[in-house]
Design an enzyme around this catalytic site. Structure first.
Site, PDB file in Angstrom:
ATOM      1  N   LYS A 126     -40.962  34.446  -8.228  1.00 11.32           N
ATOM      2  CA  LYS A 126     -40.647  33.637  -9.726  1.00 11.32           C
ATOM      3  C   LYS A 126     -42.013  34.173 -10.891  1.00 11.32           C
ATOM      4  O   LYS A 126     -40.843  34.863 -12.097  1.00 11.32           O
ATOM      5  CB  LYS A 126     -40.674  32.401  -9.714  1.00 11.32           C
ATOM      6  CG  LYS A 126     -39.152  31.820  -8.524  1.00 11.32           C
ATOM      7  CD  LYS A 126     -39.474  30.709  -8.753  1.00 11.32           C
ATOM      8  CE  LYS A 126     -37.767  29.240  -8.306  1.00 11.32           C
ATOM      9  NZ  LYS A 126     -38.037  28.656  -8.443  1.00 11.32           N
ATOM     10  N   ASP A 185     -32.971  26.780 -13.511  1.00  8.80           N
ATOM     11  CA  ASP A 185     -34.018  25.203 -11.954  1.00  8.80           C
ATOM     12  C   ASP A 185     -33.157  24.696 -13.155  1.00  8.80           C
ATOM     13  O   ASP A 185     -32.616  22.711 -13.147  1.00  8.80           O
ATOM     14  CB  ASP A 185     -35.258  25.335 -12.701  1.00  8.80           C
ATOM     15  CG  ASP A 185     -35.545  25.804 -11.530  1.00  8.80           C
ATOM     16  OD1 ASP A 185     -34.569  26.007 -10.525  1.00  8.80           O
ATOM     17  OD2 ASP A 185     -36.761  26.619 -11.352  1.00  8.80           O
TER      18      ASP A 185
END
Length: 169
Positions: free
Chosen positions: A51, A87
């Site tokens: 990420k 997220d």
């Protein structure tokens, strides 16, 4: 589980697509992304440990990726890699569904990893939260988030003080 889950939704909604898993070793992310781009894929999802490493590999980012410092969704558009972080959006949408009248003034966040940064950015932006209690095993990591986001009305708590941090949140 992701391939089975996403394949089900692609089939259910009649979307012509494929969702599969691909193991990518640390240090090989650029080659994997180039391969996806070269074969004409629409994009991919990323997980740990990729990420944060994906950030400099993107041609462009949206605000969610910039604010979180991590990319978990890559869209390939006109040959360009565009990085997003879902997220925070996913967390806020879940919160809205579970507690539609929620209006938090002070939020406690347990843990300060990449997902936490995305959630903090979305809570501050979409939900207007102004005060955070950040609880993390590593104080320095939480303090970096306070500085990164300029969280002026927020407090960092060590893990052993989590009960105090949760009071009133």
């Amino acid at each position: 589980l992701s391939p089975a889950l996403h394949t089900r939704w692609l089939e259910r909604y009649g979307i012509n697509g494929h969702y599969g898993a691909m193991a990518v070793l640390p240090g090989h992310l650029k080659q994997a992304l180039d391969m996806l781009r070269n074969r004409g894929d629409a994009g991919c999802n990323l997980t740990i440990p990729h990420k944060e490493d994906a950030m400099p590999l993107m041609d462009d980012h949206d605000e969610s990726a910039v604010m979180s410092g991590a990319v978990n969704t890559v869209v390939i558009q006109d040959g360009q890699l565009i990085g997003y972080n879902s997220d925070g959006f996913g967390f806020v949408e879940g919160l809205k569904a579970a507690a539609p009248n929620w209006a938090g003034q002070r939020v406690a966040v347990l843990g300060c990893g990449g997902a936490a940064r995305g959630i903090i950015a979305s809570l501050r932006g979409a939900m207007g939260v102004k005060s955070f209690a950040l609880i993390n095993r590593t104080r320095a990591k939480a303090e970096r988030i306070v500085k990164q986001f300029t969280l002026e009305n927020s407090t960092v708590f060590e893990w052993h003080a989590r009960e105090e941090a949760l009071a009133g949140a």
